[in-house]
Scaffold this motif. Sequence first.
Motif, PDB file in Angstrom:
ATOM      1  N   LEU A 116      80.217  36.119  24.866  1.00 42.03           N
ATOM      2  CA  LEU A 116      79.975  37.514  25.247  1.00 42.03           C
ATOM      3  C   LEU A 116      80.593  38.492  24.250  1.00 42.03           C
ATOM      4  O   LEU A 116      80.178  39.652  24.152  1.00 42.03           O
ATOM      5  N   VAL A 117      81.565  38.032  23.470  1.00 42.81           N
ATOM      6  CA  VAL A 117      82.276  38.903  22.530  1.00 42.81           C
ATOM      7  C   VAL A 117      81.324  39.507  21.503  1.00 42.81           C
ATOM      8  O   VAL A 117      81.498  40.655  21.079  1.00 42.81           O
ATOM      9  N   SER A 118      80.302  38.784  21.077  1.00 41.71           N
ATOM     10  CA  SER A 118      79.402  39.267  20.026  1.00 41.71           C
ATOM     11  C   SER A 118      78.246  40.110  20.558  1.00 41.71           C
ATOM     12  O   SER A 118      77.358  40.481  19.784  1.00 41.71           O
ATOM     13  N   THR A 119      78.260  40.445  21.822  1.00 41.99           N
ATOM     14  CA  THR A 119      77.178  41.236  22.407  1.00 41.99           C
ATOM     15  C   THR A 119      77.526  42.722  22.385  1.00 41.99           C
ATOM     16  O   THR A 119      78.701  43.110  22.354  1.00 41.99           O
ATOM     17  N   PRO A 120      76.498  43.593  22.437  1.00 40.93           N
ATOM     18  CA  PRO A 120      76.754  45.044  22.411  1.00 40.93           C
ATOM     19  C   PRO A 120      77.587  45.549  23.579  1.00 40.93           C
ATOM     20  O   PRO A 120      78.298  46.544  23.442  1.00 40.93           O
ATOM     21  N   ILE A 121      77.516  44.870  24.746  1.00 39.45           N
ATOM     22  CA  ILE A 121      78.275  45.347  25.906  1.00 39.45           C
ATOM     23  C   ILE A 121      79.780  45.345  25.624  1.00 39.45           C
ATOM     24  O   ILE A 121      80.546  46.128  26.213  1.00 39.45           O
ATOM     25  N   VAL A 122      80.213  44.469  24.721  1.00 41.30           N
ATOM     26  CA  VAL A 122      81.623  44.414  24.338  1.00 41.30           C
ATOM     27  C   VAL A 122      81.897  45.217  23.067  1.00 41.30           C
ATOM     28  O   VAL A 122      82.908  45.927  22.974  1.00 41.30           O
ATOM     29  N   LEU A 123      80.994  45.175  22.101  1.00 40.67           N
ATOM     30  CA  LEU A 123      81.258  45.765  20.794  1.00 40.67           C
ATOM     31  C   LEU A 123      81.003  47.272  20.749  1.00 40.67           C
ATOM     32  O   LEU A 123      81.664  47.977  19.973  1.00 40.67           O
ATOM     33  N   LEU A 124      80.052  47.776  21.513  1.00 44.02           N
ATOM     34  CA  LEU A 124      79.776  49.223  21.476  1.00 44.02           C
ATOM     35  C   LEU A 124      81.004  50.043  21.900  1.00 44.02           C
ATOM     36  O   LEU A 124      81.318  51.067  21.257  1.00 44.02           O
ATOM     37  N   PRO A 125      81.706  49.654  22.964  1.00 41.77           N
ATOM     38  CA  PRO A 125      82.940  50.408  23.289  1.00 41.77           C
ATOM     39  C   PRO A 125      83.977  50.344  22.165  1.00 41.77           C
ATOM     40  O   PRO A 125      84.728  51.306  21.945  1.00 41.77           O
ATOM     41  N   VAL A 126      84.039  49.211  21.432  1.00 44.00           N
ATOM     42  CA  VAL A 126      84.974  49.101  20.314  1.00 44.00           C
ATOM     43  C   VAL A 126      84.611  50.092  19.222  1.00 44.00           C
ATOM     44  O   VAL A 126      85.486  50.769  18.651  1.00 44.00           O
ATOM     45  N   ILE A 127      83.312  50.195  18.919  1.00 48.24           N
ATOM     46  CA  ILE A 127      82.854  51.136  17.897  1.00 48.24           C
ATOM     47  C   ILE A 127      83.202  52.565  18.292  1.00 48.24           C
ATOM     48  O   ILE A 127      83.661  53.379  17.469  1.00 48.24           O
ATOM     49  N   ILE A 148      79.448  51.854  11.988  1.00 47.46           N
ATOM     50  CA  ILE A 148      78.634  50.653  11.827  1.00 47.46           C
ATOM     51  C   ILE A 148      77.911  50.364  13.132  1.00 47.46           C
ATOM     52  O   ILE A 148      78.226  50.945  14.179  1.00 47.46           O
ATOM     53  N   THR A 149      76.973  49.454  13.095  1.00 47.74           N
ATOM     54  CA  THR A 149      76.232  49.058  14.288  1.00 47.74           C
ATOM     55  C   THR A 149      76.919  47.884  14.957  1.00 47.74           C
ATOM     56  O   THR A 149      77.830  47.248  14.387  1.00 47.74           O
ATOM     57  N   ALA A 150      76.464  47.578  16.179  1.00 46.08           N
ATOM     58  CA  ALA A 150      77.037  46.449  16.894  1.00 46.08           C
ATOM     59  C   ALA A 150      76.755  45.141  16.154  1.00 46.08           C
ATOM     60  O   ALA A 150      77.591  44.229  16.137  1.00 46.08           O
ATOM     61  N   GLY A 151      75.592  45.041  15.539  1.00 46.32           N
ATOM     62  CA  GLY A 151      75.263  43.832  14.778  1.00 46.32           C
ATOM     63  C   GLY A 151      76.175  43.652  13.581  1.00 46.32           C
ATOM     64  O   GLY A 151      76.598  42.523  13.272  1.00 46.32           O
ATOM     65  N   GLN A 152      76.476  44.746  12.891  1.00 42.47           N
ATOM     66  CA  GLN A 152      77.375  44.658  11.741  1.00 42.47           C
ATOM     67  C   GLN A 152      78.799  44.299  12.169  1.00 42.47           C
ATOM     68  O   GLN A 152      79.490  43.534  11.494  1.00 42.47           O
ATOM     69  N   ALA A 208      79.527  42.566  14.787  1.00 40.71           N
ATOM     70  CA  ALA A 208      79.499  41.172  15.241  1.00 40.71           C
ATOM     71  C   ALA A 208      79.744  40.199  14.088  1.00 40.71           C
ATOM     72  O   ALA A 208      80.250  39.090  14.301  1.00 40.71           O
ATOM     73  N   GLU A 209      79.394  40.610  12.864  1.00 33.19           N
ATOM     74  CA  GLU A 209      79.639  39.753  11.700  1.00 33.19           C
ATOM     75  C   GLU A 209      81.113  39.709  11.327  1.00 33.19           C
ATOM     76  O   GLU A 209      81.543  38.799  10.618  1.00 33.19           O
ATOM     77  N   GLN A 210      81.889  40.691  11.816  1.00 33.79           N
ATOM     78  CA  GLN A 210      83.319  40.746  11.501  1.00 33.79           C
ATOM     79  C   GLN A 210      84.167  40.127  12.592  1.00 33.79           C
ATOM     80  O   GLN A 210      85.351  39.876  12.377  1.00 33.79           O
ATOM     81  N   VAL A 211      83.607  39.906  13.767  1.00 33.77           N
ATOM     82  CA  VAL A 211      84.369  39.435  14.917  1.00 33.77           C
ATOM     83  C   VAL A 211      83.859  38.073  15.355  1.00 33.77           C
ATOM     84  O   VAL A 211      82.653  37.852  15.477  1.00 33.77           O
ATOM     85  N   THR A 212      84.780  37.143  15.577  1.00 30.32           N
ATOM     86  CA  THR A 212      84.443  35.823  16.104  1.00 30.32           C
ATOM     87  C   THR A 212      85.347  35.508  17.277  1.00 30.32           C
ATOM     88  O   THR A 212      86.475  36.019  17.372  1.00 30.32           O
TER      89      THR A 212
END
Length: 460
Positions: A75-86, A93-97, A99-103
């Motif tokens: 779930l970490v690489s999904t927008p529901i988690v990454l958009l709030p981080v952005i 950057i976008t959620a997809g970009q 996601a390439e930095q976070v594992t």
Amino acid sequence: MELRDYLRVLRKYWVLIVALALVGIGVAATYSIVKTPEYSSSAKVFVSTQSSDNVQELAQGNTFTQQRVKTYADLVSTPIVLLPVIGTLQLNITAGQLAEQVTASAPLDTTLIEITAMSPDPVLAAEIANTTAESLTNAVSKIETPEDGASSPVKLTLVQQADVPNAPVSPNVPLNIALGLLIGLALGVGFAVLKETLDTRIRNERDVEGVTDIPLMGGIAFDPKARQRPLIVQADPKSPRAESFRSLRTNLQFLDVTDQPRSYVITSSIQSEGKSTTAANLAIALADAGHRVVLIDADLRRPKLANYFDIEGAVGLSDVLIRRASLDDTIQPWGRGLLQILPAGAVPPNPSELLGSVTMQKLIRGLEQQFDYVLIDAPPLLPVTDGALLARHTGGALVVVAAGRTHKNQLKGAIESLAHVNASIAGLVMTMVPTKGPDAYGYARYGYGAGYGYAEDVKK
């Protein structure tokens, strides 16, 4: 290829292998310098479930939690988690970009989730890891909360904050240089083996043995000054190169245990292999040993012997064969008189017909009665048939093989051309043998060895 073949390739192409290894190191070092450093920081989240004190329910809850951990990690690489981080860190950057930095990973048989962030900025890497852990906690709480408003049975707790890293994890300079070295060595060795496998030229005695079982009578070393001093036995009789011709003379004498005629055609597969120089020096060596020798220049297309011995070559063999001159008028003594030379004479329009004529056969028979050795310098076997025709009427052919020049199929073709006319082959003579390097070992068997530094480029 055997082990010694690979060792020979390494000795032969070591400069190329070392050069490619250095190139690999250079490329790896350049990449490590140019590449932007990347920093890594990790945070850990503990996943738990609410359950009673009942042992059975505790076990079931633990199993349920372990099953859910992998899902939460994905779930970490999904927008529901990454958009709030952005939004929180105000990243452009976008959620997809992102996601390439976070594992995220979940160690086996644990209920821990490790979130790792990569960034050129060490502070930002730690902030992304911590913020992502918080965002995952909120997202799971929201997803797992029942619709009736009851509390979520799953709880995520941040148990390890991500710290600001002190050193980059990429590029790993020692590892990159080691990989560059290994790749360079692998490419160098692979290219050397491939080149050696595809190379069909004869370079040493083993290559000759792979083509034919005809004995190798001798080896003449490479000499870059052979054109300036073709008659080395006369010009420098004490040199190791001259000694190699005397060794050839000795080996040739061992063939004379039978009653076969002591007449030999000296030829080669192609031109510029050293047959004329070999014939001339062998004739001098035999004469020096007290034998009566006649040397015939039967290369009526490109005669050389008159120039080598500095004698008159306008009248010679071709004139004798058409009865325009007698043998006594054309044959010329050289040296102490034991060596007689019959030059080629005028270049005729039909050399093959003249050399294959009955007159030529009778001439050879007559000379065999007068001399201990009859040596005939004949044209190469592959371009024309002259040498094969002459070899039929002599005691055998000495086929010259130039190391590093003659190809295996050319030697095979030369041997086959002699076999087609039922001509015997007395032996092979290897010329242009290198005095140093992996292919020089065979030369030591035919003379003083490569350590003296003498060589021969016996080019016709």
